[in-house]
Write a protein that holds these residues in place. Structure first.
Motif, short mmCIF file in Angstrom:
data_model
loop_
_atom_site.label_atom_id
_atom_site.label_comp_id
_atom_site.label_asym_id
_atom_site.label_seq_id
_atom_site.Cartn_x
_atom_site.Cartn_y
_atom_site.Cartn_z
N TRP A 1 0.95 -1.27 0.06
CA TRP A 1 -0.03 -0.08 -0.18
C TRP A 1 0.66 1.23 -0.03
CZ3 TRP A 1 -4.38 -0.28 -1.94
CH2 TRP A 1 -5.18 -1.56 -1.94
N PRO B 1 -4.04 -7.26 -2.00
CA PRO B 1 -4.37 -6.32 -2.95
C PRO B 1 -5.93 -5.63 -2.51
CG PRO B 1 -3.27 -8.17 -3.99
CD PRO B 1 -3.80 -8.33 -2.68
N LEU B 2 -6.64 -6.42 -1.90
CA LEU B 2 -8.45 -6.17 -1.70
C LEU B 2 -8.41 -5.77 -0.42
CD1 LEU B 2 -10.12 -8.89 -3.66
CD2 LEU B 2 -9.81 -6.58 -4.31
N GLN B 3 -7.42 -5.36 0.36
CA GLN B 3 -7.72 -4.52 1.71
C GLN B 3 -6.31 -3.38 2.12
OE1 GLN B 3 -7.44 -7.07 5.10
NE2 GLN B 3 -9.24 -5.99 6.01
N THR B 4 -6.97 -2.34 2.01
CA THR B 4 -5.96 -1.35 2.41
C THR B 4 -6.01 -1.52 3.91
OG1 THR B 4 -6.62 -0.18 0.53
CG2 THR B 4 -5.32 1.13 2.32
N PRO B 5 -4.99 -1.48 4.72
CA PRO B 5 -4.77 -1.48 6.30
C PRO B 5 -5.37 -0.12 6.81
CG PRO B 5 -2.76 -2.16 5.32
CD PRO B 5 -3.56 -1.74 4.45
N ALA B 6 -6.16 -0.36 8.00
CA ALA B 6 -6.63 0.96 8.48
C ALA B 6 -6.04 1.98 8.77
CB ALA B 6 -7.40 0.50 9.83
N ILE C 1 -2.46 3.03 7.71
CA ILE C 1 -1.29 2.93 6.68
C ILE C 1 -0.66 4.16 6.90
CG2 ILE C 1 -2.65 3.36 4.59
CD1 ILE C 1 0.08 0.62 4.56
N PRO D 1 -9.94 -13.17 -4.26
CA PRO D 1 -8.35 -13.01 -4.41
C PRO D 1 -8.03 -14.09 -5.28
CG PRO D 1 -8.89 -12.04 -2.40
CD PRO D 1 -10.20 -12.50 -2.72
N VAL E 1 -15.72 -6.78 -1.42
CA VAL E 1 -14.71 -6.42 -2.33
C VAL E 1 -14.03 -7.31 -3.06
CG1 VAL E 1 -12.64 -4.79 -2.62
CG2 VAL E 1 -14.07 -4.30 -0.49
N PHE F 1 -12.27 -8.45 -7.24
CA PHE F 1 -11.62 -7.98 -8.65
C PHE F 1 -12.80 -7.88 -9.81
CE2 PHE F 1 -7.81 -9.75 -6.80
CZ PHE F 1 -6.83 -8.50 -6.64
N PRO G 1 -10.21 -3.53 -8.67
CA PRO G 1 -10.66 -3.84 -7.31
C PRO G 1 -11.96 -3.14 -7.21
CG PRO G 1 -8.32 -3.33 -6.79
CD PRO G 1 -8.71 -2.93 -8.45
N CYS H 1 -5.37 4.17 -2.54
CA CYS H 1 -6.06 3.06 -1.57
C CYS H 1 -7.28 2.65 -2.02
CB CYS H 1 -5.89 3.75 -0.23
SG CYS H 1 -4.13 4.37 0.08
N LEU H 2 -7.73 1.55 -1.16
CA LEU H 2 -9.02 1.10 -1.14
C LEU H 2 -9.96 1.37 -0.18
CD1 LEU H 2 -8.49 -2.65 -2.41
CD2 LEU H 2 -8.37 -0.84 -3.63
N LYS I 1 -13.44 1.75 2.14
CA LYS I 1 -14.27 0.77 2.98
C LYS I 1 -15.76 1.38 3.06
CE LYS I 1 -10.43 -0.40 6.10
NZ LYS I 1 -10.00 -1.55 5.20
N PRO J 1 -8.91 4.87 4.08
CA PRO J 1 -8.02 4.98 5.49
C PRO J 1 -6.91 5.69 5.07
CG PRO J 1 -7.77 2.75 4.23
CD PRO J 1 -8.99 3.64 3.55
N CYS J 2 -6.27 5.93 3.78
CA CYS J 2 -4.90 6.43 3.70
C CYS J 2 -4.84 8.16 3.83
CB CYS J 2 -4.53 6.26 2.30
SG CYS J 2 -3.99 4.51 2.12
#
Lengths: 354, 148
Positions: free
Chosen positions: A151, A273-278, A280, B46, B63, B65, B71, B93-94, B96, B107-108
């Motif tokens: 990420w 690749p399907l989960q961005t950490p809370a 980061i 995944p 979530v 592909f 994503p 970033c992805l 939520k 979250p980024c």
């Protein structure tokens, strides 16, 4: 036996001139006698580079640059290879200290005005080296293929996309595919273990060559022509060794007692690749940039501002041409640098706690 | 008038340049980005297995592909299925889904989007791209380009 060894040595020396080179670079190389602690930062940086090369080569023996195996191979190094944990910690921790010492080296150069004529090229190669070391750190970040790796690289490479017109194309060229993938890992691996280290080595050589051509600057406020001179060896070398052992003590302390500094929890999870950490967050040296990107509403403007700072730093010797080097005799410049430093620290702290 | 020495120097320069250029083409082609496999019209997990639609009876969002490996996040909001690119339009970033606030959250850099994918707070400059989503005959999540 002793005579035979001496004879071989004389034969080799006559043809290679080693003793003449040693004399010219160590015992007959005169430097100002009043050089202080800040003048040992360059040697520390070379020590950092050597540690990174040695530990990096050792890590390469077991590391596998493939997305399904990279994380497992790093885990294998850490948990199964004898002293693998030590080699990895040394590599990761020295990367952090490398950047820290580089910051200190540049700051001391700024405050002491050592970038001024005739040392402009040294300063400019130094700024390039600073950029190269940060790129080296960033490219190494991806290799363990952890959540943090994945990420942090996604965010960092996406930042290029904010450049108008060509940004999106550049991101894909840097990554090798639209998303961070095996192709990105391959590119970053090649950059991290070969392209950037060799480029760093080349710029270190240029930096040192110009340092020898112009000579080491004396501390500000002292007239170099009137200051007493001492041989580089043993005087400056002993100063360098003092700093080196303080540095090694700090490195040992961090490696053995504070490893979590280089390995936050997200660095211990394989990439998803399907989960961005809370939570980061980038490494401490990118925290100010990260927070600045959050604050500036326009992404391109945020990156442009940071680029402008870099360009100003690069051309600084041509913007500040006054020969005065004493910090207190240059109040505007000293205030600007101090405010810039405080803003950088404040943004980094803010970024850490935000 | 060009001297013989000058002519030879230029000739060497031209040949050196042409030699360099002849290497440049293959190197650029070698480094050219690879296209991701496209054409997938259902949401995949995944491991590449299709995601079952009934997961949204238990979870507020899923979530996976989607089209061209993008994503993609599918939510069930007010009884309706909605699908968006899960990639935050700020720095990738992805996002939520926060059902309690009916918002997507990144979250980024703390970007926020409403239930229609429209950017409402933080640094994201654009809305999340939206897809048409439907449940296929075999209980999978089908996706199509364009708004629902």
């Amino acid at each position: 036996m002793k005579g035979l060894i001496l004879g071989v040595w004389r034969w080799v020396d006559e043809r290679t001139q080693i003793s003449r080179v040693v004399r010219a670079t160590l015992t007959e190389y005169m430097v100002p006698a009043n050089l202080n602690f800040w003048y040992t930062m360059g040697s520390l940086l070379i020590a950092c580079f050597v540690i990174q090369i040695v530990t990096g080569i050792l890590l390469l023996i077991y590391y596998v640059p493939e997305t399904s195996k990279a994380f497992e191979s790093v885990k294998f190094i850490t948990s199964a290879v004898p002293f693998g944990w030590l080699i990895r910690r040394l590599h990761a921790m020295t990367a952090n200290l490398f950047v820290l010492v580089l910051f200190l080296h540049m700051l001391s150069t700024l405050y002491m005005g050592s970038y001024k004529k005739p040392r402009e090229i040294q300063w400019m190669t130094g700024v390039i080296l600073f950029g190269l070391v940060l790129t080296e750190a960033l490219s190494g970040y991806l290799l363990p293929w952890s959540q943090l790796s994945y990420w942090a690289t996604t965010v960092a490479t996406n930042a290029i996309g904010s450049i108008p017109k060509i940004g999106d194309m550049l991101v894909v060229w840097v990554r090798g595919t639209p998303k961070v993938s095996q192709f990105t890992l391959g590119r970053f691996f090649a950059m991290h273990v070969s392209l950037i280290p060799f480029t760093i080595l080349m710029f270190i050589a240029i930096h040192l060559l110009f340092m020898r051509l112009t000579g080491i600057s004396a501390p500000p406020g002292t007239d170099k022509s009137k200051v007493a001179k001492v041989p580089f060896f043993p005087h400056m070398v002993s100063e360098d060794l003092t700093s080196l052992f303080i540095f090694l003590a700090a490195l040992t302390l961090l490696v053995f007692f504070f490893p979590q500094f280089a390995f936050p929890p997200d660095a211990l999870e394989p990439a998803n690749p399907l989960q961005t950490p809370a939570h980061i967050k980038p490494e401490w040296y990118f925290l100010a940039n990260y927070q600045a990107l959050k604050l500036v509403p326009n992404e391109f403007l945020g990156i442009l501002l940071q680029l402008v700072v870099g360009v100003i730093l690069f051309f600084l010797p041509f913007l500040d041409r006054s020969p005065e080097r004493r910090p207190l005799k240059r109040p505007v410049f000293t205030t600007l640098v101090t405010l810039g430093l405080l803003a950088y620290i404040a943004l980094a702290v803010w970024g850490h706690y935000s | 008038m060009t001297t013989r020495r000058g002519f030879l120097q230029r000739l060497v320069g031209v040949f050196a340049g042409l030699t360099g250029l002849s290497f440049l083409g293959p190197v650029v082609a070698y480094l050219a980005p690879k296209k991701e496999k496209g054409g997938r019209k259902i949401l995949l997990d995944p491991n590449g297995s299709p995601v079952k639609a009934d997961i949204l009876n238990k979870e507020p969002s899923v979530v996976g592909f989607g089209i061209n490996g993008e994503p993609t996040i599918v939510i069930k909001y007010e009884g309706e299925l909605r699908a968006f690119s899960a990639v935050c339009t700020h720095l990738g970033c992805l996002v939520k889904w926060k059902p309690a606030k009916a918002e997507f959250f990144c979250p980024c850099h703390a970007g926020r989007f409403d239930a229609n994918g429209v950017n409402i707070a933080g640094p994201p400059p654009e809305p999340l791209p939206r897809y048409r989503v439907y449940v296929t005959g075999d209980n999978l999540l089908g996706l199509e380009e364009g708004k629902a």
